[in-house]
Design an enzyme around this catalytic site. Structure first.
Site, PDB file in Angstrom:
ATOM      1  N   HIS A  42      -6.094   6.788   9.331  1.00  0.00           N
ATOM      2  CA  HIS A  42      -6.832   6.565   8.080  1.00  0.00           C
ATOM      3  C   HIS A  42      -7.994   5.617   8.329  1.00  0.00           C
ATOM      4  O   HIS A  42      -7.838   4.599   8.989  1.00  0.00           O
ATOM      5  CB  HIS A  42      -5.911   5.970   7.002  1.00  0.00           C
ATOM      6  CG  HIS A  42      -4.929   6.960   6.448  1.00  0.00           C
ATOM      7  ND1 HIS A  42      -4.037   6.623   5.448  1.00  0.00           N
ATOM      8  CD2 HIS A  42      -4.681   8.262   6.746  1.00  0.00           C
ATOM      9  CE1 HIS A  42      -3.292   7.685   5.151  1.00  0.00           C
ATOM     10  NE2 HIS A  42      -3.665   8.685   5.922  1.00  0.00           N
ATOM     11  N   TYR A  92      -3.047   1.393  -3.399  1.00  0.00           N
ATOM     12  CA  TYR A  92      -2.399   0.158  -3.863  1.00  0.00           C
ATOM     13  C   TYR A  92      -2.784  -0.029  -5.322  1.00  0.00           C
ATOM     14  O   TYR A  92      -3.972  -0.047  -5.639  1.00  0.00           O
ATOM     15  CB  TYR A  92      -2.877  -1.042  -3.049  1.00  0.00           C
ATOM     16  CG  TYR A  92      -2.365  -1.127  -1.626  1.00  0.00           C
ATOM     17  CD1 TYR A  92      -3.027  -0.469  -0.598  1.00  0.00           C
ATOM     18  CD2 TYR A  92      -1.230  -1.862  -1.323  1.00  0.00           C
ATOM     19  CE1 TYR A  92      -2.569  -0.542   0.702  1.00  0.00           C
ATOM     20  CE2 TYR A  92      -0.751  -1.946  -0.028  1.00  0.00           C
ATOM     21  CZ  TYR A  92      -1.426  -1.283   0.983  1.00  0.00           C
ATOM     22  OH  TYR A  92      -0.954  -1.359   2.273  1.00  0.00           O
ATOM     23  N   PRO A 145       5.829  -6.950   2.398  1.00  0.00           N
ATOM     24  CA  PRO A 145       5.292  -5.715   3.009  1.00  0.00           C
ATOM     25  C   PRO A 145       3.933  -5.275   2.479  1.00  0.00           C
ATOM     26  O   PRO A 145       3.379  -4.298   2.961  1.00  0.00           O
ATOM     27  CB  PRO A 145       6.363  -4.687   2.636  1.00  0.00           C
ATOM     28  CG  PRO A 145       6.982  -5.213   1.380  1.00  0.00           C
ATOM     29  CD  PRO A 145       6.964  -6.705   1.544  1.00  0.00           C
ATOM     30  N   LYS A 196       2.308  -5.799   7.622  1.00  0.00           N
ATOM     31  CA  LYS A 196       2.064  -6.588   8.828  1.00  0.00           C
ATOM     32  C   LYS A 196       3.306  -6.863   9.663  1.00  0.00           C
ATOM     33  O   LYS A 196       3.188  -7.322  10.797  1.00  0.00           O
ATOM     34  CB  LYS A 196       1.415  -7.923   8.431  1.00  0.00           C
ATOM     35  CG  LYS A 196       0.012  -7.780   7.911  1.00  0.00           C
ATOM     36  CD  LYS A 196      -0.912  -7.248   8.963  1.00  0.00           C
ATOM     37  CE  LYS A 196      -2.320  -7.065   8.498  1.00  0.00           C
ATOM     38  NZ  LYS A 196      -3.108  -6.246   9.426  1.00  0.00           N
ATOM     39  N   TYR A 227      -6.683  -6.224   7.284  1.00  0.00           N
ATOM     40  CA  TYR A 227      -5.788  -5.066   7.130  1.00  0.00           C
ATOM     41  C   TYR A 227      -5.691  -4.265   8.433  1.00  0.00           C
ATOM     42  O   TYR A 227      -4.605  -3.918   8.873  1.00  0.00           O
ATOM     43  CB  TYR A 227      -6.287  -4.178   5.996  1.00  0.00           C
ATOM     44  CG  TYR A 227      -5.288  -3.170   5.498  1.00  0.00           C
ATOM     45  CD1 TYR A 227      -5.295  -1.870   5.975  1.00  0.00           C
ATOM     46  CD2 TYR A 227      -4.341  -3.501   4.544  1.00  0.00           C
ATOM     47  CE1 TYR A 227      -4.387  -0.931   5.525  1.00  0.00           C
ATOM     48  CE2 TYR A 227      -3.420  -2.573   4.084  1.00  0.00           C
ATOM     49  CZ  TYR A 227      -3.442  -1.278   4.587  1.00  0.00           C
ATOM     50  OH  TYR A 227      -2.538  -0.347   4.132  1.00  0.00           O
TER      51      TYR A 227
HETATM   52  C1  PHB Z   1       4.578   2.298   4.489  1.00  0.00           C
HETATM   53  O1  PHB Z   1       3.962   3.330   4.842  1.00  0.00           O
HETATM   54  O2  PHB Z   1       5.810   2.223   4.474  1.00  0.00           O
HETATM   55  C2  PHB Z   1       3.789   1.106   4.053  1.00  0.00           C
HETATM   56  C3  PHB Z   1       2.411   1.176   4.091  1.00  0.00           C
HETATM   57  C4  PHB Z   1       1.679   0.084   3.658  1.00  0.00           C
HETATM   58  C5  PHB Z   1       2.326  -1.043   3.189  1.00  0.00           C
HETATM   59  C6  PHB Z   1       3.699  -1.102   3.170  1.00  0.00           C
HETATM   60  C7  PHB Z   1       4.446  -0.008   3.609  1.00  0.00           C
HETATM   61  O3  PHB Z   1       1.597  -2.089   2.753  1.00  0.00           O
END
Ligand code: PHB
Ligand code: APR
Length: 386
Positions: free
Chosen positions: A68, A196, A288, A292, A380
């Site tokens: 991505h 998000y 999460p 990270k 990120y």
């Molecule tokens: C996930 O794909 O499980 C995932 C992706 C981004 C995050 C947390 C979990 O911030």
């Protein structure tokens, strides 16, 4: 070298050491199926993906993983894209499940005939204050001892290595008043990149595992029981939280896995005592929201491996002595980023409308200022120099 724990930290450390001709033994108390099937996060920083390639272990990631170049922030029912690669000189992220990484690492280790013992019990660490630390464990009913030069505590948050030196550590622990309800659903993702969402009913995240497998999370009470969440209730809540003004549609499908995880920020200082070195979740936990956890564990063991290679090659322990200080600079940077993302995107229970408006102002700034968007993007995808 004795390594406790066959998670990403222990397995990648063993690969880095093996590449330098340093033998190690990994002791894991669960069975192979458990460690390769437990559903965890699935986002790799560019540097983590590059390391898997460097170790010759990236083939399946390239075949099955997703790259991505951006992500979406959704708030006030509007969606805004953060062009991660554009803002970071072309760096990207990989969507590739943590358990897939662990599967690849275990396969490589066993294929090379290196020592990895599953289902060990009663692991204990000793004499790490001196020059000849040892690990004791029970396997198939017999007690065994590993005499080693150094012990790597890669046994996660609930392991035995950190408690063995806890009296010498300072503990920073911050629990969030919310958790994440995560689901895995056999339905094509409704988005090409992660979403998000900050919503008045709480946070939500749309991520994925493959073109057929969606992974979604929503903010919930950390003490709630998953049995209170029927599949219908979960989808209904997801629809609320991802709703937009432009008619964007969320695909529903069979939920094949669901669970609730609490959220905390946790750091111990230092990350070493004598000849016992902590790495990954054994030393720190991040919420999460910034994805990270895995990437930070990998950064730790890169520092530890480099220090051990210099120790064995030149009998120079200066990098080992600096291990904790070197790692903690990045640990606190990542802690801050994860806390910032969490605070900006989650509904804070007792927050009044003023605080919610501040969140929206922060989000509006991030999506309308290149400088602010770049701050999010570079943290990120993973900061190179920290
Ligand atoms: C996930 O794909 O499980 C995932 C992706 C981004 C995050 C947390 C979990 O911030
Ligand atoms: N003896 C042997 N093995 C142990 C013991 C013990 N007493 N206690 C725990 N373990 C094993 C666990 O079963 C697990 O396989 O140690 C391993 C630790 O792995 P992780 O918890 O995955 O921790 P780490 O390798 O540091 O990776 C951090 O994992 O939890 C995610 O979000 C976290 O992504 C981050 C990553």
């Amino acid at each position: 070298m004795g390594i406790v724990g066959a998670g990403p930290a222990g397995l990648i450390l063993s690969q880095l050491l093996d590449r330098a001709g340093i033998d190690s033994v990994i002791l894991e108390n669960r069975d192979r199926e458990y460690v390769t099937e437990r559903v965890r996060a699935g986002l790799l920083e560019q540097a983590t993906a590059d390391l898997l390639d460097e170790l010759g272990l990236g083939e399946r990631m390239h075949r099955e993983g997703l790259v991505h170049q951006g992500l979406y922030l959704r708030f006030a029912h509007q969606t805004h894209r953060i062009p991660l690669s554009e803002l970071t000189g072309g760096r990207s992220i990989w969507i590739y499940g943590q358990q897939e990484v662990v599967k690849d690492l275990i396969e490589a280790r066993l294929a090379a005939g290196q020592q990895l013992h599953f289902e060990v019990a009663d692991v204990s660490v000793h004499d790490f204050d001196g020059d000849s630390p040892r690990i004791e464990y029970t396997h198939e009913g017999e007690r065994h001892v590993v005499d080693c030069d150094v012990i790597a505590g890669c046994d996660g948050f609930h392991g035995v290595c950190r408690p063995a030196i806890e009296s010498a550590l300072t503990i920073h622990n911050h629990e969030y008043p919310f958790g994440w309800l995560g689901i895995l659903a056999t339905v094509p993702p409704s988005t090409d990149e992660l979403i998000y969402t900050n919503h008045e009913r709480g946070f939500a995240l749309h991520t994925m595992r493959s073109p057929e497998l969606s992974r979604l999370y929503l903010q919930c009470d950390p003490h709630d029981d998953i049995t209170n969440w029927s599949d219908d209730r979960i989808w209904e809540e997801m629809h609320h939280r991802f709703e937009t003004d432009d008619g964007w549609q969320l695909n529903e499908g069979p939920i094949v896995d669901k669970g609730i995880t609490p959220m905390r920020s946790f750091v111990v200082e230092p990350m070493q005592h004598g000849r016992l070195y902590l790495a990954g979740d054994a030393a720190h936990i991040v919420p999460p929201t910034g994805a990270k956890g895995l990437n930070l564990a990998v950064r730790d063991v890169r520092v530890l491996a480099e220090a051990l290679i210099s120790f064995y090659a030149d009998n120079d322990s200066s990098l080992l002595d600096a291990y904790s200080a070197t790692c903690l600079r990045r640990v606190w940077r990542v802690q801050h980023f994860s806390w910032w993302m969490t605070s900006m995107l989650h509904l804070i229970g007792d927050a009044d409308d003023f605080e919610h408006r501040l969140q929206l102002a922060q989000l509006d700034y991030v999506v309308s200022s290149t400088a602010a968007a770049t701050t999010l993007a570079e943290n990120y995808v993973g900061l190179d120099k920290v």
